[in-house]
Design a protein around this motif. Structure first.
Motif, short mmCIF file in Angstrom:
data_model
loop_
_atom_site.label_atom_id
_atom_site.label_comp_id
_atom_site.label_asym_id
_atom_site.label_seq_id
_atom_site.Cartn_x
_atom_site.Cartn_y
_atom_site.Cartn_z
N MET A 110 3.03 6.44 -7.81
CA MET A 110 3.35 6.53 -6.42
C MET A 110 2.22 7.06 -5.46
N ARG A 111 1.33 7.94 -5.97
CA ARG A 111 0.02 8.37 -5.63
C ARG A 111 -0.72 7.07 -5.59
N GLU A 112 -1.03 6.31 -6.41
CA GLU A 112 -1.71 5.08 -6.39
C GLU A 112 -1.25 4.08 -5.33
N ALA A 113 0.19 3.95 -5.26
CA ALA A 113 0.57 2.97 -4.20
C ALA A 113 0.43 3.41 -2.73
N ASN A 114 0.37 4.79 -2.56
CA ASN A 114 -0.18 5.16 -1.11
C ASN A 114 -1.76 5.11 -0.90
N LYS A 115 -2.40 5.27 -2.09
CA LYS A 115 -3.92 5.19 -2.00
C LYS A 115 -4.17 3.51 -1.63
N LEU A 116 -3.43 2.77 -2.33
CA LEU A 116 -3.51 1.19 -1.87
C LEU A 116 -3.02 0.76 -0.56
N ASN A 117 -2.33 1.70 0.05
CA ASN A 117 -1.67 1.38 1.30
C ASN A 117 -0.74 0.28 1.06
N ILE A 164 -2.10 -3.75 0.77
CA ILE A 164 -1.26 -4.69 -0.34
C ILE A 164 -0.02 -4.75 0.05
N ASP A 165 0.62 -5.92 -0.24
CA ASP A 165 2.28 -6.08 -0.15
C ASP A 165 3.11 -5.14 -0.61
N LEU A 166 2.80 -4.97 -2.05
CA LEU A 166 3.56 -4.38 -2.92
C LEU A 166 3.00 -3.69 -4.16
N TYR A 167 3.59 -2.53 -4.39
CA TYR A 167 3.24 -1.82 -5.63
C TYR A 167 4.42 -1.86 -6.55
N ILE A 168 4.24 -2.23 -7.82
CA ILE A 168 5.47 -2.09 -8.68
C ILE A 168 5.58 -0.71 -9.41
N VAL A 169 6.46 -0.02 -9.45
CA VAL A 169 6.52 1.12 -10.34
C VAL A 169 7.52 0.81 -11.48
N SER A 170 6.97 1.14 -12.47
CA SER A 170 7.93 1.22 -13.98
C SER A 170 8.09 2.59 -13.93
N LEU A 171 9.57 2.73 -13.96
CA LEU A 171 10.30 3.95 -14.52
C LEU A 171 10.40 4.28 -15.91
N ASP A 172 10.04 3.33 -16.71
CA ASP A 172 10.39 3.39 -18.21
C ASP A 172 9.34 2.64 -19.05
N GLU A 210 0.41 -5.01 -6.97
CA GLU A 210 -0.46 -4.23 -7.88
C GLU A 210 0.74 -3.54 -8.75
N THR A 211 0.46 -3.33 -10.18
CA THR A 211 1.28 -2.32 -10.75
C THR A 211 0.42 -1.43 -11.68
N ASP A 212 1.19 -0.76 -12.71
CA ASP A 212 0.58 0.16 -13.66
C ASP A 212 -0.16 -0.23 -14.83
N TYR A 213 -1.41 0.05 -14.98
CA TYR A 213 -1.71 -0.41 -16.23
C TYR A 213 -2.36 0.91 -17.03
N LEU A 214 -2.20 2.01 -16.61
CA LEU A 214 -2.56 3.17 -17.37
C LEU A 214 -1.34 4.08 -17.94
N ALA A 215 -0.06 3.50 -18.05
CA ALA A 215 1.13 4.28 -18.59
C ALA A 215 1.09 5.67 -17.69
N ARG A 216 1.14 5.60 -16.42
CA ARG A 216 1.24 6.65 -15.56
C ARG A 216 2.53 7.20 -15.33
N SER A 217 2.65 8.55 -15.09
CA SER A 217 3.92 8.96 -14.56
C SER A 217 4.18 8.45 -13.28
N VAL A 218 5.73 8.39 -12.84
CA VAL A 218 6.06 7.90 -11.85
C VAL A 218 5.30 8.51 -10.37
N LYS A 219 5.14 9.97 -10.39
CA LYS A 219 4.63 10.41 -9.37
C LYS A 219 3.15 10.03 -9.19
N ALA A 220 2.46 9.62 -10.44
CA ALA A 220 0.96 9.05 -10.35
C ALA A 220 0.95 7.84 -9.80
#
Ligand code: HAM
Length: 420
Positions: free
Chosen positions: A368-375, A326-334, A356-366
């Motif tokens: 980032m893991r998702e962003a890696n999984k999605l390439n 995917i082109d972009l993963y948006i990580v929300s720090l807050d 893609e972005t986060d829908y599970l209120a995950r930690s920043v680390k989680a």
């Protein structure tokens, strides 16, 4: 737990890139040869297949998914496309619009066969039909298209087999000759072949039983009893194949399992897929349109099994499609900024990026893991000190490059990602 029905398969997201790639190659080759796509219904009146394919064929006599619908009409899930395409051709008078109709399809088919490797109850075919000309060049064109598609997929282990079934008159004469020969060996034939002796004598050539094969080894061959016109037609097909650099062999025992053929028949078999080795089959059918109620319109076509082709590609390791990105993963720090992150994702998707972005209120680390999984090629960080200064941070995931942008300047961010 309810499972998928025997002989049917789910095509999961991880398999889809291969299917799309194959569909793309197929559509491009057909477009280059000026074939137009046609889509016919998944079910038709049973009589269409019974008359079109032939009552005595294996498909019609024991493999069709046939049922009465609520108004007691006998309907059948399509076991092949040719009969449906011809029905549509007649029903919509396509011959009035063009003198030659060159049509192609990609569609699921249904046959209740014994499931085994390479043989399914729901499978997919692509294929082509050309209606309106008896030109042997069109017979060759079918074989060339199939071969070009297989070559573009990188397949090597291929054999093109061709034969001619001539016209009904010479075929009927020949059947009497074959009958006479087999009468002398009748007792040694298997039960199945004894049945075929009455219903569909040519199909005895298809028997895989040694007992039958021994007898058929010395059987008289149809090709030796063809009329001159049929031989001439066949010669022209062979010349056209040679001129187009298609290696082929004449297999006088290639009879095919559908009744509508006359003149050329062919199959392409692969040495890379086990017992069900036929990747495609086809031939000329000059009487089918008339038999189904249309005019005197000759036709020729072929169909190829997509599951078998993908299996051959897998076994020959020809498709290296790389991983989906995917082109972009948006990580929300807050947590308070998830709404802003969501809106940013929507806007960037609307400008044509896969985001893609986060829908599970995950930690920043989680996240980032998702962003890696999605390439993800890039990650956009929203939050922290930068956000207080009105900025977001874009990180390139394949290098260490990191850039700050004004948080509302989505065009610049999009351009940066597009430029990579
Ligand atoms: P067919 O030989 O019955 O011909 O099928 C064509 C191809 O479909 C086969 O070579 C095989 O690759 C694939 N196929 C058939 N049955 C199965 C199955 N149970 N599971 C997986 N793949 C299968 C026809 O269907 C004719 N309509 C071809 C044609 C078109 N002739 C003239 N125009």
């Amino acid at each position: 737990m309810i499972k998928a029905i025997t002989g049917t398969r789910d095509i999961l997201p991880s398999d889809i890139p291969k299917w799309k790639y194959l569909e793309n190659v197929v559509s491009n080759v057909f477009a280059n040869f000026n074939y137009k796509e046609i889509r016919t219904p998944v079910f038709e009146e049973t009589a269409l297949f019974a008359r079109g394919i032939g009552e005595a064929t294996d498909i019609v006599s024991k493999e069709m998914y046939t049922f009465l619908d609520r108004s007691e009409t006998s309907v059948t899930l399509k076991p092949e496309m040719t009969a449906g395409v011809v029905r549509a051709f007649i029903e919509h008078s396509l011959d009035k619009k063009l003198s030659i109709n060159k049509l192609y399809y990609i569609s699921p088919m249904f046959r209740q066969e014994r499931p085994q490797a390479g043989r399914f109850r729901q499978f997919h075919q692509f294929g082509a039909e050309a209606l309106g000309s008896n030109d042997p060049m069109l017979d060759a064109e079918m074989i060339i298209m199939a071969y070009d598609i297989f070559k573009q997929l990188g397949l090597k282990n291929l054999i093109v087999k061709i034969n001619s079934l001539g016209v009904p008159e010479s075929r009927e004469n020949y059947k009497l000759i074959l009958k006479k020969y087999l009468q002398n060996h009748f007792d040694q034939l298997t039960q199945e072949s004894k049945k075929r002796f009455e219903t569909n004598i040519l199909r005895i050539f298809d028997s895989k039983e040694e007992q039958d094969q021994k007898i058929m080894e010395n059987a008289p061959l149809l090709i030796e009893h063809l009329d001159n016109d049929s031989l001439e037609h066949f010669d022209k097909v062979k010349q056209a194949l040679l001129a187009s650099c298609i290696p082929f062999e004449v297999d006088p025992k290639l009879v095919r399992g559908l009744d509508y053929y006359s003149h050329t028949t062919f199959e392409v078999v692969s040495g890379s897929v086990g017992a069900q080795s036929s990747l495609c089959g086809g031939g000329r059918y000059n009487l089918l349109v008339k038999e189904l109620g249309g005019g005197d319109v000759p036709g020729v076509g072929f169909a190829a099994g997509m599951e078998r082709i993908l299996l051959a590609c897998e076994n020959e390791k020809t498709l290296n499609l790389g991983e989906e990105k995917i082109d972009l993963y948006i990580v929300s720090l807050d947590k308070n900024l998830t709404y802003f992150a969501f809106q940013t994702a929507i806007n960037m998707r609307r400008s044509g990026l896969s985001v893609e972005t986060d829908y599970l209120a995950r930690s920043v680390k989680a996240q980032m893991r998702e962003a890696n999984k999605l390439n993800a090629k890039y990650v956009l960080f929203i939050g922290g000190d930068e956000f207080l200064k009105g900025q977001v941070v874009l990180k390139n995931m394949t290098g260490s490059e990191q850039n700050n942008f004004a948080k509302d300047d989505l065009n610049k961010i999009t351009d940066k990602i597009r430029g990579s």
